[in-house]
Design a protein around this motif. Structure first.
Motif, PDB file in Angstrom:
ATOM      1  N   LEU A 168       0.826  -1.201   0.000  1.00 56.17           N
ATOM      2  CA  LEU A 168       0.000   0.000   0.000  1.00 56.17           C
ATOM      3  C   LEU A 168       0.865   1.258   0.000  1.00 56.17           C
ATOM      4  CD1 LEU A 168      -2.854   1.241   0.190  1.00 56.17           C
ATOM      5  CD2 LEU A 168      -2.606   1.168   2.675  1.00 56.17           C
ATOM      6  N   GLY A 169       1.912   1.256   0.816  1.00 54.03           N
ATOM      7  CA  GLY A 169       2.751   2.444   0.914  1.00 54.03           C
ATOM      8  C   GLY A 169       3.513   2.748  -0.358  1.00 54.03           C
ATOM      9  N   SER A 170       3.809   1.730  -1.138  1.00 53.66           N
ATOM     10  CA  SER A 170       4.584   1.925  -2.370  1.00 53.66           C
ATOM     11  C   SER A 170       3.741   1.772  -3.618  1.00 53.66           C
ATOM     12  CB  SER A 170       5.741   0.915  -2.411  1.00 53.66           C
ATOM     13  OG  SER A 170       5.258  -0.414  -2.329  1.00 53.66           O
ATOM     14  N   ALA A 171       2.412   1.776  -3.468  1.00 53.20           N
ATOM     15  CA  ALA A 171       1.519   1.515  -4.597  1.00 53.20           C
ATOM     16  C   ALA A 171       1.542   2.677  -5.584  1.00 53.20           C
ATOM     17  CB  ALA A 171       0.099   1.275  -4.101  1.00 53.20           C
ATOM     18  N   HIS A 172       1.993   2.395  -6.804  1.00 53.23           N
ATOM     19  CA  HIS A 172       1.898   3.342  -7.910  1.00 53.23           C
ATOM     20  C   HIS A 172       1.169   2.726  -9.095  1.00 53.23           C
ATOM     21  CE1 HIS A 172       4.425   6.331  -5.960  1.00 53.23           C
ATOM     22  NE2 HIS A 172       5.268   5.368  -5.644  1.00 53.23           N
ATOM     23  N   HIS A 173       0.697   1.491  -8.916  1.00 57.02           N
ATOM     24  CA  HIS A 173      -0.090   0.805  -9.925  1.00 57.02           C
ATOM     25  C   HIS A 173      -1.288   0.169  -9.220  1.00 57.02           C
ATOM     26  CE1 HIS A 173       3.188   1.269 -12.840  1.00 57.02           C
ATOM     27  NE2 HIS A 173       4.006   0.868 -11.874  1.00 57.02           N
ATOM     28  N   ALA A 174      -2.391   0.092  -9.932  1.00 54.48           N
ATOM     29  CA  ALA A 174      -3.615  -0.414  -9.316  1.00 54.48           C
ATOM     30  C   ALA A 174      -3.450  -1.836  -8.799  1.00 54.48           C
ATOM     31  CB  ALA A 174      -4.774  -0.349 -10.317  1.00 54.48           C
ATOM     32  N   TRP A 175      -2.673  -2.655  -9.505  1.00 53.45           N
ATOM     33  CA  TRP A 175      -2.537  -4.053  -9.083  1.00 53.45           C
ATOM     34  C   TRP A 175      -1.893  -4.162  -7.709  1.00 53.45           C
ATOM     35  CZ3 TRP A 175       2.024  -6.274  -7.701  1.00 53.45           C
ATOM     36  CH2 TRP A 175       3.210  -5.676  -8.129  1.00 53.45           C
ATOM     37  N   MET A 176      -1.029  -3.195  -7.357  1.00 55.74           N
ATOM     38  CA  MET A 176      -0.397  -3.221  -6.039  1.00 55.74           C
ATOM     39  C   MET A 176      -1.434  -2.965  -4.952  1.00 55.74           C
ATOM     40  SD  MET A 176       3.140  -1.178  -6.927  1.00 55.74           S
ATOM     41  CE  MET A 176       3.941  -1.605  -5.369  1.00 55.74           C
ATOM     42  N   SER A 177      -2.408  -2.098  -5.239  1.00 55.81           N
ATOM     43  CA  SER A 177      -3.467  -1.845  -4.267  1.00 55.81           C
ATOM     44  C   SER A 177      -4.335  -3.080  -4.080  1.00 55.81           C
ATOM     45  CB  SER A 177      -4.331  -0.667  -4.732  1.00 55.81           C
ATOM     46  OG  SER A 177      -3.556   0.515  -4.822  1.00 55.81           O
ATOM     47  N   TYR A 178      -4.627  -3.770  -5.185  1.00 53.13           N
ATOM     48  CA  TYR A 178      -5.422  -4.990  -5.072  1.00 53.13           C
ATOM     49  C   TYR A 178      -4.640  -6.083  -4.345  1.00 53.13           C
ATOM     50  CZ  TYR A 178      -8.946  -3.015  -8.176  1.00 53.13           C
ATOM     51  OH  TYR A 178      -9.940  -2.228  -8.708  1.00 53.13           O
ATOM     52  N   ALA A 179      -3.341  -6.137  -4.572  1.00 60.06           N
ATOM     53  CA  ALA A 179      -2.512  -7.107  -3.849  1.00 60.06           C
ATOM     54  C   ALA A 179      -2.499  -6.781  -2.356  1.00 60.06           C
ATOM     55  CB  ALA A 179      -1.097  -7.117  -4.411  1.00 60.06           C
ATOM     56  N   PHE A 180      -2.497  -5.486  -2.028  1.00 59.12           N
ATOM     57  CA  PHE A 180      -2.587  -5.085  -0.623  1.00 59.12           C
ATOM     58  C   PHE A 180      -3.836  -5.657   0.039  1.00 59.12           C
ATOM     59  CE2 PHE A 180      -5.376  -2.090   1.627  1.00 59.12           C
ATOM     60  CZ  PHE A 180      -4.809  -2.132   2.887  1.00 59.12           C
ATOM     61  N   THR A 181      -4.983  -5.580  -0.644  1.00 56.10           N
ATOM     62  CA  THR A 181      -6.222  -6.080  -0.042  1.00 56.10           C
ATOM     63  C   THR A 181      -6.111  -7.562   0.279  1.00 56.10           C
ATOM     64  OG1 THR A 181      -7.258  -6.631  -2.174  1.00 56.10           O
ATOM     65  CG2 THR A 181      -7.551  -4.378  -1.351  1.00 56.10           C
ATOM     66  N   LEU A 182      -5.416  -8.320  -0.554  1.00 51.27           N
ATOM     67  CA  LEU A 182      -5.283  -9.756  -0.331  1.00 51.27           C
ATOM     68  C   LEU A 182      -4.405 -10.043   0.876  1.00 51.27           C
ATOM     69  CD1 LEU A 182      -5.889 -12.620  -1.382  1.00 51.27           C
ATOM     70  CD2 LEU A 182      -3.806 -12.440  -2.767  1.00 51.27           C
ATOM     71  N   PHE A 183      -3.199  -9.484   0.882  1.00 50.43           N
ATOM     72  CA  PHE A 183      -2.258  -9.779   1.966  1.00 50.43           C
ATOM     73  C   PHE A 183      -2.736  -9.199   3.292  1.00 50.43           C
ATOM     74  CE2 PHE A 183       0.616 -10.540  -1.593  1.00 50.43           C
ATOM     75  CZ  PHE A 183       1.325 -11.639  -1.146  1.00 50.43           C
ATOM     76  N   PHE A 184      -3.177  -7.943   3.281  1.00 47.27           N
ATOM     77  CA  PHE A 184      -3.564  -7.314   4.539  1.00 47.27           C
ATOM     78  C   PHE A 184      -4.872  -7.883   5.057  1.00 47.27           C
ATOM     79  CE2 PHE A 184      -5.308  -4.004   7.289  1.00 47.27           C
ATOM     80  CZ  PHE A 184      -4.220  -3.754   8.096  1.00 47.27           C
ATOM     81  N   GLY A 185      -5.826  -8.138   4.160  1.00 55.24           N
ATOM     82  CA  GLY A 185      -7.103  -8.694   4.595  1.00 55.24           C
ATOM     83  C   GLY A 185      -6.939 -10.040   5.264  1.00 55.24           C
ATOM     84  N   ILE A 186      -6.139 -10.925   4.660  1.00 57.04           N
ATOM     85  CA  ILE A 186      -5.904 -12.241   5.245  1.00 57.04           C
ATOM     86  C   ILE A 186      -5.089 -12.117   6.536  1.00 57.04           C
ATOM     87  CG2 ILE A 186      -4.744 -14.448   4.903  1.00 57.04           C
ATOM     88  CD1 ILE A 186      -5.454 -14.230   1.942  1.00 57.04           C
ATOM     89  N   GLY A 187      -4.063 -11.266   6.515  1.00 59.95           N
ATOM     90  CA  GLY A 187      -3.220 -11.112   7.706  1.00 59.95           C
ATOM     91  C   GLY A 187      -3.986 -10.562   8.885  1.00 59.95           C
ATOM     92  N   TRP A 188      -4.793  -9.543   8.648  1.00 63.60           N
ATOM     93  CA  TRP A 188      -5.574  -8.934   9.723  1.00 63.60           C
ATOM     94  C   TRP A 188      -6.545  -9.955  10.319  1.00 63.60           C
ATOM     95  CZ3 TRP A 188     -10.383  -5.631   8.351  1.00 63.60           C
ATOM     96  CH2 TRP A 188     -11.021  -5.199   9.511  1.00 63.60           C
ATOM     97  N   ALA A 189      -7.212 -10.718   9.469  1.00 63.25           N
ATOM     98  CA  ALA A 189      -8.154 -11.730   9.958  1.00 63.25           C
ATOM     99  C   ALA A 189      -7.440 -12.795  10.776  1.00 63.25           C
ATOM    100  CB  ALA A 189      -8.887 -12.365   8.780  1.00 63.25           C
ATOM    101  N   ALA A 190      -6.283 -13.246  10.294  1.00 61.68           N
ATOM    102  CA  ALA A 190      -5.537 -14.286  11.003  1.00 61.68           C
ATOM    103  C   ALA A 190      -5.072 -13.812  12.372  1.00 61.68           C
ATOM    104  CB  ALA A 190      -4.337 -14.730  10.162  1.00 61.68           C
TER     105      ALA A 190
END
Length: 281
Positions: A214-236
């Motif tokens: 998220l902090g280094s996102a300059h392309h949309a795919w990086m933001s979508y990748a953030f949702t995957l990693f952070f969403g799973i990590g936060w839930a875990a």
């Protein structure tokens, strides 16, 4: 919650907005995880981790549904006042449902470890919050909440800074909440089969990767990748910390420890102003 929403929707004075925020905080303290998870853990026994996962999933769905719903209500012309009024009605309806249908769980005892411990006096509230296990678990949860409130607070301005719209920010936050909700259900099932400590460590690693993306996102795919990693990590992390507290300290003292953790999570409120300071610098 009802009082806070009504006060926020009718006030024209900044001071009363602070009072509304205080009511939100008090309401959250009573509605949040400690009470609900204690009841679930007492009702379901060995199946508690799985049911706690479903409980967290239901709560996390608010993070997925909330941003687009608020955006739709505000954009419809009703503004934030209409949104708060509708939320007051929803909160009142839920309060009535809880009062009518929820029943206290049967009386529970603490964990077998505590009952068998010849030094059982140390399993008091003070003994719980001063143990190394509690300190590690609390640190993980406070760090997680600092990340969560920072993401929710600064993502829109962060995206605006790089030329992306607030609608895209709402979509990203909603997707992250949806992924977290689904992951919460799976985390409950996994925690019955895997070591909760390993789940906690894996979740923290997922949060780390997500925040870097998220902090280094300059392309949309990086933001979508953030949702995957952070969403799973936060839930875990949310599920693993709860399960570990129950495993180490039993239902009653574990949930007392969870209440203490949520009190300590007040320090997470420093996340957004620190992020703003860093942005200014």
């Amino acid at each position: 919650f009802v009082g806070g929403f009504l006060l926020a929707s009718t006030t024209h004075v900044l001071f009363t907005m602070y009072a509304a925020a205080m009511l939100f905080g008090i309401g959250f303290a009573f509605v949040a995880h400690a009470c609900g998870i204690f009841m679930i853990a007492s009702w379901f026994g060995p199946r508690a981790p799985r049911m706690i996962g479903f409980y967290l999933m239901a709560g996390t769905l608010g993070g997925a549904v909330g941003p687009p719903v608020a955006e739709a209500i505000v954009s419809s012309g009703g503004g934030w006042r209409l949104h708060w009024q509708l939320m007051a009605v929803a909160a009142l309806a839920l309060a009535v449902l809880c009062a009518v249908f929820l029943k206290d769980p049967p009386d529970t005892t603490d964990s077998a470890a505590a009952r068998a411990d010849p030094n059982a006096d140390r399993w008091t509230f003070r003994g719980t919050v001063t143990r190394p296990q509690f300190v590690v678990i609390a640190g993980a949860m406070v760090a997680t909440q600092a990340c969560v409130v920072t993401v929710q607070s600064v993502t829109a301005s962060h995206f605006a800074h790089i030329g992306w719209s607030s609608e895209f920010a709402a979509r990203i936050l909603a997707l992250q909440g949806l992924i977290g909700a689904v992951a919460s259900a799976f985390s409950g099932w996994i925690s019955e089969r895997w070591d909760a400590k390993a789940i906690l460590a894996t979740g923290l690693l997922g949060e780390l990767v997500g925040m870097v993306l998220l902090g280094s996102a300059h392309h949309a795919w990086m933001s979508y990748a953030f949702t995957l990693f952070f969403g799973i990590g936060w839930a875990a992390v949310s599920l693993a910390t709860t399960v570990l507290l129950i495993q180490y300290f039993g239902n009653k003292r574990g949930m007392a420890g969870l209440s203490a953790i949520w009190m300590l999570c007040g320090a997470a409120a420093a996340g957004p102003p620190v992020a703003g300071l860093v942005a200014d610098l």
